[in-house]
Design an enzyme around this catalytic site. Structure first.
Site, PDB file in Angstrom:
ATOM      1  N   GLU A  28       0.815  -1.226   0.000  1.00  0.00           N
ATOM      2  CA  GLU A  28       0.000   0.000   0.000  1.00  0.00           C
ATOM      3  C   GLU A  28       0.847   1.274   0.000  1.00  0.00           C
ATOM      4  OE1 GLU A  28      -2.931  -0.145   3.127  1.00  0.00           O
ATOM      5  OE2 GLU A  28      -4.013  -1.810   2.178  1.00  0.00           O
ATOM      6  N   GLU A  64      -5.596  -8.415  -0.246  1.00  0.00           N
ATOM      7  CA  GLU A  64      -6.329  -8.035   0.962  1.00  0.00           C
ATOM      8  C   GLU A  64      -7.789  -7.827   0.575  1.00  0.00           C
ATOM      9  OE1 GLU A  64      -4.934  -5.007   3.661  1.00  0.00           O
ATOM     10  OE2 GLU A  64      -2.824  -5.424   3.191  1.00  0.00           O
TER      11      GLU A  64
END
Length: 507
Positions: A175, A294
Site C-alpha cells: 500500500e 487483501e
C-alpha cells in the site's frame, strides 16, 4: 413474498480454471494474529514449536492455500533480521503502524515452520517503506539461496536444515500509495524502487513471481493513474499488481452493503482495463494478473479498530477483532463469487486476515478457538470449487440502494469438473425483502444427481457466533432444493448464501 431467479449456464462457456491461490489468507504482526493467534507457547494445544494445534486444524479445515506474511502496514517498518536467530537474543521493537511492540519471537523461520505444518504456500512481503533493494536481496538470499553464502549459511545455522525456504511469491512492499504508510511514496517514486527491486531479485532468481503494489483501494484519488504509472515502469519485471478492498455496513445502509460485490466487480474490471492499456501502450504479449491480496468485511469505524496511543506500546493488543454476523457472511460469500468469476485475471487472493484480526478464526488466550460466520462460505467454496469456472447469467428482480442505485437480488457463480462430473453452484440472495425461487436448467450437463444443498441464513441477520455459541450461524441443509429432469429448483431465503453440489449420475 417470493420472486424468481433464473440461472443460465453451460459447460461450454468457461471463464478459466479454478485457481487454488484464490483461497489464500494473510498473517500480519498486528494485534493477536500472531501472538495468541497462531503462536502461543504454554497453550494446552501448543506443539513443540509453540504453535496452537487447534488453530492449525482450523486453518486446514478452512482450506487455505497460501498465506501472505508479515504485513500489511507492519512490513513498511519491519527489519526481517530482527526475527531470525536465537530467540533470546532478538530485539523488541516498536511497530509504528499499529502503535504496538513486537518481541520478534516469531519471524521468518518460525513462519515457514508454521506454513509447512498448515500445508500452505508462503507469500512474503519485503519492506519498501523504510528500506529497499538491498533489504529485499538480503531476505531473498537468506530465504532461498542454497547453502554456501553468508546469509544462507545463517539460515542453515538457525534452522538446522540445509533446505532453503524456496519462497516463490513476493510482494514488493505494501500500500505504498497510502499516506498512512511508513515511507509513503508517490507513483513515480514507488515505480522506480519497485522496478529496481524486482530487477535485482530476478538476478538472484529469475523464476520468482513478483507482485507490485496497486492502489490501496478504488476510492484513492490516484486510483488507476497509480497503476498506469507503476506498470508503465515495471511491466517487464513483475507478474501481478495488487488490489485491496474492505466493505462494511455504513450508517444503517444495509442494502448497499449487501450489494458490495458490485463494487468488487467494478474494481477488478478497472484494474484489468488499466493493465491492458499499459500492455497495448508498451506493445507487450504478456498480461499482468491481479493479486487481490487483501479483502474482507471490516468495520474500520468501530472502537476495536483504533490502535493504542501515547506511551502505551503493548504486545499483541486486542485490535480489529470484528465479530461477524450472518449478513456479513453472506456479503463475504458474495465477494468470493466475484473473485471466482474473475479467475481469468485474478491469479491470487488473500483473505485479510486469518486469526483474531478481522478473521474467520477466533481464539482466547490460553483457551478456546472457534469459527466465525465467515469461516463457512470460505471453507465450503475452497473445498468444492474445482475444475473450470463457468459463466453464469443471472435473471433476478432488483432492489434499490444508495450506493449503486439498482442491484440484482441474486448473484451466482458455478464450477464444473469435467473429469469427475462434479458441478457446484454458489448463489446468494442479497435482498432483505423475501425469498427467491431458484430455477436452473442443467440439461447441458447430462445426467446429474443432487449431492447436497447447504444454506447459510439466520432469521436475525445480525446474529453471530461466539466461544459459548459457536454454531449460531452455520450452513444448514436446504431441503427445498430438488433436481427433476435436469431442472434444479429450490428456495433461497432472504440474505442467504447457498451451495448446491451435483455429480454425474451413477445409474
Amino acid at each position: 413474498m417470493s420472486s424468481h431467479v433464473t440461472l443460465t449456464l453451460n459447460p461450454a462457456f468457461r471463464v478459466a480454471p479454478v485457481r487454488r491461490r484464490t483461497f489464500g489468507a494473510f498473517v500480519e504482526h498486528l494485534g493477536r494474529c500472531v501472538y495468541t493467534g497462531i503462536h502461543e507457547p504454554g497453550h494446552p494445544s501448543a506443539d513443540a514449536d509453540g504453535f496452537r494445534t487447534d488453530v492449525l486444524e482450523l486453518t486446514r479445515e478452512l482450506g487455505v492455500s497460501s498465506v501472505r506474511y508479515p504485513g500489511g502496514n507492519f512490513v513498511s517498518g519491519y527489519r526481517w533480521e530482527d526475527g531470525v536467530g536465537p530467540v533470546d537474543e532478538r530485539p523488541a521493537r516498536h511497530d509504528l503502524a499499529w502503535h504496538s511492540s513486537d518481541p520478534n519471537t516469531v519471524g521468518l523461520d518460525e513462519f515457514m515452520t508454521w506454513a509447512r505444518k498448515a500445508g500452505v504456500e508462503p507469500m512474503y512481503a519485503v519492506n519498501l517503506g523504510t528500506r529497499g533493494v538491498q533489504e529485499a536481496l538480503d531476505v531473498l538470499e537468506y530465504a532461498n539461496a542454497p547453502a554456501g553464502t553468508h546469509l544462507s549459511d545463517q539460515r542453515v545455522a538457525n534452522t538446522g536444515a540445509s533446505e532453503s525456504h524456496d519462497i516463490r511469491l513476493w510482494c514488493l512492499g505494501n500500500e505504498m500509495d497510502g499516506p498512512w504508510q511508513i515511507g509513503h511514496k508517490n507513483a513515480e517514486e514507488y515505480a522506480r524502487v519497485a522496478t529496481e527491486t524486482a530487477r535485482a531479485m530476478r538476478m538472484e532468481d529469475p523464476d520468482l513471481e513478483l507482485i507490485a503494489c496497486g492502489s490501496s483501494n478504488a476510492q484513492m484519488e490516484t486510483f488507476a493513474a497509480w497503476e498506469n504509472t507503476v506498470l508503465t515502469e515495471a511491466y517487464d519485471v513483475v507478474d501481478m499488481i495488487s488490489a485491496h478492498v474492505y466493505y462494511s455496513e455504513k450508517d444503517g445502509d444495509q442494502a448497499s452493503f449487501l450489494a458490495s460485490a458490485d463494487d468488487m466487480d467494478y474494481f477488478i474490471d478497472s484494474v484489468v482495463a488499466t493493465a491492458d492499456h499499459v500492455r497495448a501502450k508498451l506493445k507487450r504479449d504478456k498480461r499482468i494478473m491481479i493479486s487481490f491480496d487483501e479483502w474482507n468485511v471490516w468495520y474500520q469505524h468501530r472502537a476495536e479498530s483504533r490502535p493504542p496511543s501515547g506511551d502505551d506500546w503493548p504486545v499483541a493488543p486486542v485490535l480489529l477483532e470484528d465479530i461477524y454476523s450472518a449478513m456479513d457472511a453472506v456479503v463475504f460469500g458474495n465477494l468470493l463469487i466475484s473473485l471466482l468469476r474473475h479467475s481469468d485475471r485474478v491469479a491470487s487472493a488473500s483473505l485479510a486476515q486469518l486469526v483474531n484480526v478481522i478473521a474467520p478464526i477466533m481464539t482466547e488466550p490460553g483457551g478456546r478457538a472457534w469459527k466465525q460466520s465467515t469461516f463457512h462460505p470460505f471453507a465450503l467454496t475452497s473445498r468444492f470449487a474445482k475444475g473450470e469456472v463457468l459463466q453464469v447469467t443471472v435473471e433476478a428482480p432488483t432492489f434499490e440502494n444508495q450506493r449503486f442505485g439498482t442491484s440484482a437480488s441474486a448473484d451466482a457463480v458455478a464450477t464444473w469438473d469435467e473429469e469427475s462430473g462434479d458441478l457446484a453452484l454458489f448463489v446468494v440472495n442479497r435482498d432483505a425483502s423475501g425469498t427467491l425461487e431458484l430455477g436452473v436448467d442443467l440439461g447441458a450437463f447430462g445426467d446429474l444427481e443432487l449431492v447436497e444443498a447447504l444454506t447459510l441464513h439466520h432469521e436475525d441477520p445480525y446474529a453471530a457466533n461466539s466461544a459459548d455459541a459457536p454454531d449460531t450461524v452455520a450452513p444448514q441443509p436446504n431441503s427445498s432444493v430438488a433436481l427433476d429432469g435436469g431442472r434444479l429448483t429450490g428456495e433461497l431465503p432472504s440474505i442467504s448464501w447457498t451451495l448446491v453440489r451435483l455429480a454425474r449420475a451413477t445409474s
